[in-house]
Write a protein that holds these residues in place. Structure first.
Motif, PDB file in Angstrom:
ATOM      1  N   HIS A 110       0.855  -1.187   0.000  1.00 50.82           N
ATOM      2  CA  HIS A 110       0.000   0.000   0.000  1.00 50.82           C
ATOM      3  C   HIS A 110       0.888   1.233   0.000  1.00 50.82           C
ATOM      4  O   HIS A 110       1.670   1.446   0.931  1.00 50.82           O
ATOM      5  CB  HIS A 110      -0.909  -0.010   1.229  1.00 50.82           C
ATOM      6  CG  HIS A 110      -1.913   1.104   1.246  1.00 50.82           C
ATOM      7  ND1 HIS A 110      -2.677   1.448   0.139  1.00 50.82           N
ATOM      8  CD2 HIS A 110      -2.279   1.968   2.239  1.00 50.82           C
ATOM      9  CE1 HIS A 110      -3.468   2.462   0.449  1.00 50.82           C
ATOM     10  NE2 HIS A 110      -3.242   2.801   1.710  1.00 50.82           N
ATOM     11  N   PHE A 126       2.390  -3.079 -12.877  1.00 50.83           N
ATOM     12  CA  PHE A 126       0.967  -3.109 -12.508  1.00 50.83           C
ATOM     13  C   PHE A 126       0.761  -3.038 -10.997  1.00 50.83           C
ATOM     14  O   PHE A 126      -0.044  -2.245 -10.498  1.00 50.83           O
ATOM     15  CB  PHE A 126       0.293  -4.364 -13.066  1.00 50.83           C
ATOM     16  CG  PHE A 126      -1.107  -4.567 -12.542  1.00 50.83           C
ATOM     17  CD1 PHE A 126      -2.158  -3.797 -13.031  1.00 50.83           C
ATOM     18  CD2 PHE A 126      -1.367  -5.499 -11.541  1.00 50.83           C
ATOM     19  CE1 PHE A 126      -3.448  -3.959 -12.541  1.00 50.83           C
ATOM     20  CE2 PHE A 126      -2.653  -5.661 -11.039  1.00 50.83           C
ATOM     21  CZ  PHE A 126      -3.692  -4.894 -11.545  1.00 50.83           C
ATOM     22  N   HIS A 127       1.476  -3.875 -10.243  1.00 53.53           N
ATOM     23  CA  HIS A 127       1.239  -3.944  -8.802  1.00 53.53           C
ATOM     24  C   HIS A 127       1.660  -2.656  -8.091  1.00 53.53           C
ATOM     25  O   HIS A 127       1.025  -2.243  -7.109  1.00 53.53           O
ATOM     26  CB  HIS A 127       1.959  -5.150  -8.209  1.00 53.53           C
ATOM     27  CG  HIS A 127       1.423  -6.465  -8.687  1.00 53.53           C
ATOM     28  ND1 HIS A 127       0.108  -6.833  -8.514  1.00 53.53           N
ATOM     29  CD2 HIS A 127       2.014  -7.484  -9.360  1.00 53.53           C
ATOM     30  CE1 HIS A 127      -0.084  -8.036  -9.042  1.00 53.53           C
ATOM     31  NE2 HIS A 127       1.048  -8.443  -9.565  1.00 53.53           N
ATOM     32  N   GLN A 130      -1.144  -0.236  -8.920  1.00 50.55           N
ATOM     33  CA  GLN A 130      -2.346  -0.643  -8.186  1.00 50.55           C
ATOM     34  C   GLN A 130      -2.261  -0.237  -6.713  1.00 50.55           C
ATOM     35  O   GLN A 130      -3.269   0.135  -6.098  1.00 50.55           O
ATOM     36  CB  GLN A 130      -2.530  -2.154  -8.296  1.00 50.55           C
ATOM     37  CG  GLN A 130      -3.817  -2.688  -7.681  1.00 50.55           C
ATOM     38  CD  GLN A 130      -3.890  -4.192  -7.771  1.00 50.55           C
ATOM     39  OE1 GLN A 130      -2.929  -4.895  -7.458  1.00 50.55           O
ATOM     40  NE2 GLN A 130      -5.023  -4.707  -8.226  1.00 50.55           N
ATOM     41  N   ALA A 131      -1.058  -0.294  -6.158  1.00 50.48           N
ATOM     42  CA  ALA A 131      -0.873   0.013  -4.736  1.00 50.48           C
ATOM     43  C   ALA A 131      -0.764   1.506  -4.460  1.00 50.48           C
ATOM     44  O   ALA A 131      -0.704   1.910  -3.300  1.00 50.48           O
ATOM     45  CB  ALA A 131       0.386  -0.689  -4.227  1.00 50.48           C
ATOM     46  N   PRO A 133      -2.759   4.687  -5.053  1.00 56.42           N
ATOM     47  CA  PRO A 133      -3.994   5.339  -5.517  1.00 56.42           C
ATOM     48  C   PRO A 133      -3.829   6.813  -5.850  1.00 56.42           C
ATOM     49  O   PRO A 133      -4.655   7.375  -6.563  1.00 56.42           O
ATOM     50  CB  PRO A 133      -4.956   5.147  -4.335  1.00 56.42           C
ATOM     51  CG  PRO A 133      -4.066   4.972  -3.143  1.00 56.42           C
ATOM     52  CD  PRO A 133      -2.860   4.241  -3.649  1.00 56.42           C
ATOM     53  N   SER A 153      -4.706  -4.220 -18.071  1.00 49.09           N
ATOM     54  CA  SER A 153      -4.966  -3.864 -16.670  1.00 49.09           C
ATOM     55  C   SER A 153      -4.138  -2.665 -16.232  1.00 49.09           C
ATOM     56  O   SER A 153      -4.637  -1.755 -15.558  1.00 49.09           O
ATOM     57  CB  SER A 153      -4.679  -5.061 -15.760  1.00 49.09           C
ATOM     58  OG  SER A 153      -5.526  -6.142 -16.069  1.00 49.09           O
ATOM     59  N   THR A 154      -2.857  -2.667 -16.616  1.00 43.23           N
ATOM     60  CA  THR A 154      -1.987  -1.546 -16.256  1.00 43.23           C
ATOM     61  C   THR A 154      -2.453  -0.267 -16.934  1.00 43.23           C
ATOM     62  O   THR A 154      -2.504   0.802 -16.313  1.00 43.23           O
ATOM     63  CB  THR A 154      -0.528  -1.841 -16.653  1.00 43.23           C
ATOM     64  OG1 THR A 154      -0.116  -3.073 -16.064  1.00 43.23           O
ATOM     65  CG2 THR A 154       0.398  -0.734 -16.169  1.00 43.23           C
ATOM     66  N   GLU A 156      -5.436   0.565 -17.879  1.00 42.66           N
ATOM     67  CA  GLU A 156      -6.675   1.068 -17.285  1.00 42.66           C
ATOM     68  C   GLU A 156      -6.397   1.856 -16.009  1.00 42.66           C
ATOM     69  O   GLU A 156      -7.020   2.888 -15.757  1.00 42.66           O
ATOM     70  CB  GLU A 156      -7.624  -0.099 -17.004  1.00 42.66           C
ATOM     71  CG  GLU A 156      -8.246  -0.689 -18.263  1.00 42.66           C
ATOM     72  CD  GLU A 156      -9.132  -1.887 -17.971  1.00 42.66           C
ATOM     73  OE1 GLU A 156      -9.117  -2.366 -16.808  1.00 42.66           O
ATOM     74  OE2 GLU A 156      -9.832  -2.351 -18.892  1.00 42.66           O
ATOM     75  N   LEU A 157      -5.461   1.369 -15.203  1.00 43.49           N
ATOM     76  CA  LEU A 157      -5.101   2.095 -13.982  1.00 43.49           C
ATOM     77  C   LEU A 157      -4.411   3.415 -14.305  1.00 43.49           C
ATOM     78  O   LEU A 157      -4.721   4.457 -13.718  1.00 43.49           O
ATOM     79  CB  LEU A 157      -4.186   1.233 -13.110  1.00 43.49           C
ATOM     80  CG  LEU A 157      -4.832   0.071 -12.360  1.00 43.49           C
ATOM     81  CD1 LEU A 157      -3.773  -0.724 -11.613  1.00 43.49           C
ATOM     82  CD2 LEU A 157      -5.891   0.570 -11.389  1.00 43.49           C
ATOM     83  N   ARG A 161      -5.225   7.604 -13.498  1.00 43.85           N
ATOM     84  CA  ARG A 161      -4.403   8.297 -12.507  1.00 43.85           C
ATOM     85  C   ARG A 161      -3.385   9.277 -13.072  1.00 43.85           C
ATOM     86  O   ARG A 161      -3.116  10.310 -12.470  1.00 43.85           O
ATOM     87  CB  ARG A 161      -3.674   7.257 -11.641  1.00 43.85           C
ATOM     88  CG  ARG A 161      -4.661   6.403 -10.867  1.00 43.85           C
ATOM     89  CD  ARG A 161      -3.991   5.310 -10.069  1.00 43.85           C
ATOM     90  NE  ARG A 161      -5.018   4.471  -9.447  1.00 43.85           N
ATOM     91  CZ  ARG A 161      -4.787   3.372  -8.761  1.00 43.85           C
ATOM     92  NH1 ARG A 161      -3.540   2.966  -8.599  1.00 43.85           N
ATOM     93  NH2 ARG A 161      -5.769   2.677  -8.233  1.00 43.85           N
TER      94      ARG A 161
END
Length: 265
Positions: A110, A126-127, A130-131, A133, A153-154, A156-157, A161
């Motif tokens: 996080h 990606f991770h 994702q972590a 925000p 997936s990457t 889209e994030l 952001r």
């Protein structure tokens, strides 16, 4: 520093004393109640084993250590590590993510303080994204970007952001997929492009970016490269003649040290 309560350290060092817990604790103020460390330790002749290194830290300070593949350096950091910006070598970053997300233990990454991510090598991000925000700025090299663009997936994030994007280390203007980037990064406020060679003329590249982002509220455009003599004579007028920009539009443009900078709003 008798009033120090929170200590955050982000350094690179060859000094084994700084990564030996017993030595580090001796110099701490007794008032410190929160410690966040991120240390890249380059091995010298006095190489120290990882297990030995970890054993020097007291149990109330949770430390982990990751080696690069060639045993040239190690990343030593606290768990958690609450720093707003850290530079993580790509190979170590992959290792960190593998440990975090493939472990049988319940470890949650996080990073709410991470707002800027600078990716120098080629790695899966990606991770990390994702972590984080609150991530809003991404600096990434061209080859890694191509990997990212293939991962839905990457993308889209990042689309949700990233408002500040810098792409660097690409060789040729025609090699960059600007139309794809425009579709997937449609909330950009600032966009930077840095060619590997500063001797490439970038007139056509600038016009293409302006065309693709003209309806996307782009605020700043920064491109590294050469301008033609015609363009250099009167920058503002050249853009009025060659692009959708008009005389009455409020935009500023300047060219310094091989960087053209445009402020569009």
């Amino acid at each position: 520093m008798p009033c120090l309560q929170r200590l955050a350290v982000d350094i690179c060092t060859e000094d084994v004393g700084l990564v030996t817990g017993q030595n580090f604790i001796r110099i701490l103020s007794s008032s410190v109640i929160e410690i966040h460390l991120f240390i890249i330790y380059y091995f010298t002749k006095s190489h120290i084993e990882v297990n030995t290194l970890l054993s020097t830290w007291p149990t109330h300070i949770q430390i982990t250590c990751l080696l690069n593949e060639l045993n040239e350096y190690a990343v030593i950091h606290t768990i958690p590590c609450d720093l707003s910006l850290v530079m993580i070598p790509a190979k170590i970053a992959n290792c960190m993510l593998a440990v975090t997300f493939q472990s049988t233990q319940s470890i949650v990454l996080h990073l709410p303080q991470l707002k800027r991510l600078h990716v120098k090598g080629i790695c899966e991000i990606f991770h990390l994204v994702q972590a984080a925000p609150n991530l809003e700025c991404l600096r990434i090299n061209f080859n890694c970007l191509n990997v990212v663009l293939e991962d839905k997936s990457t993308c889209e994030l990042l689309q949700k952001r990233i408002v500040d994007l810098e792409i660097n280390r690409f060789q040729e203007i025609d090699s960059i997929q600007l139309d794809v980037i425009a579709r997937k990064f449609n909330h950009l406020r600032d966009f930077s492009l840095s060619l590997e060679s500063p001797t490439v003329f970038v007139d056509s590249l600038i016009l293409k970016v302006l065309s693709l982002w003209k309806d996307k509220n782009l605020r700043g455009l920064y491109i590294r490269g050469l301008l033609t003599d015609e363009m250099n004579k009167n920058l503002r007028q050249w853009f009025i003649n060659q692009s959708h920009l008009r005389q009455e539009d409020a935009f500023v443009v300047e060219y310094r040290t091989n960087w053209i900078s445009m402020w569009l709003q």
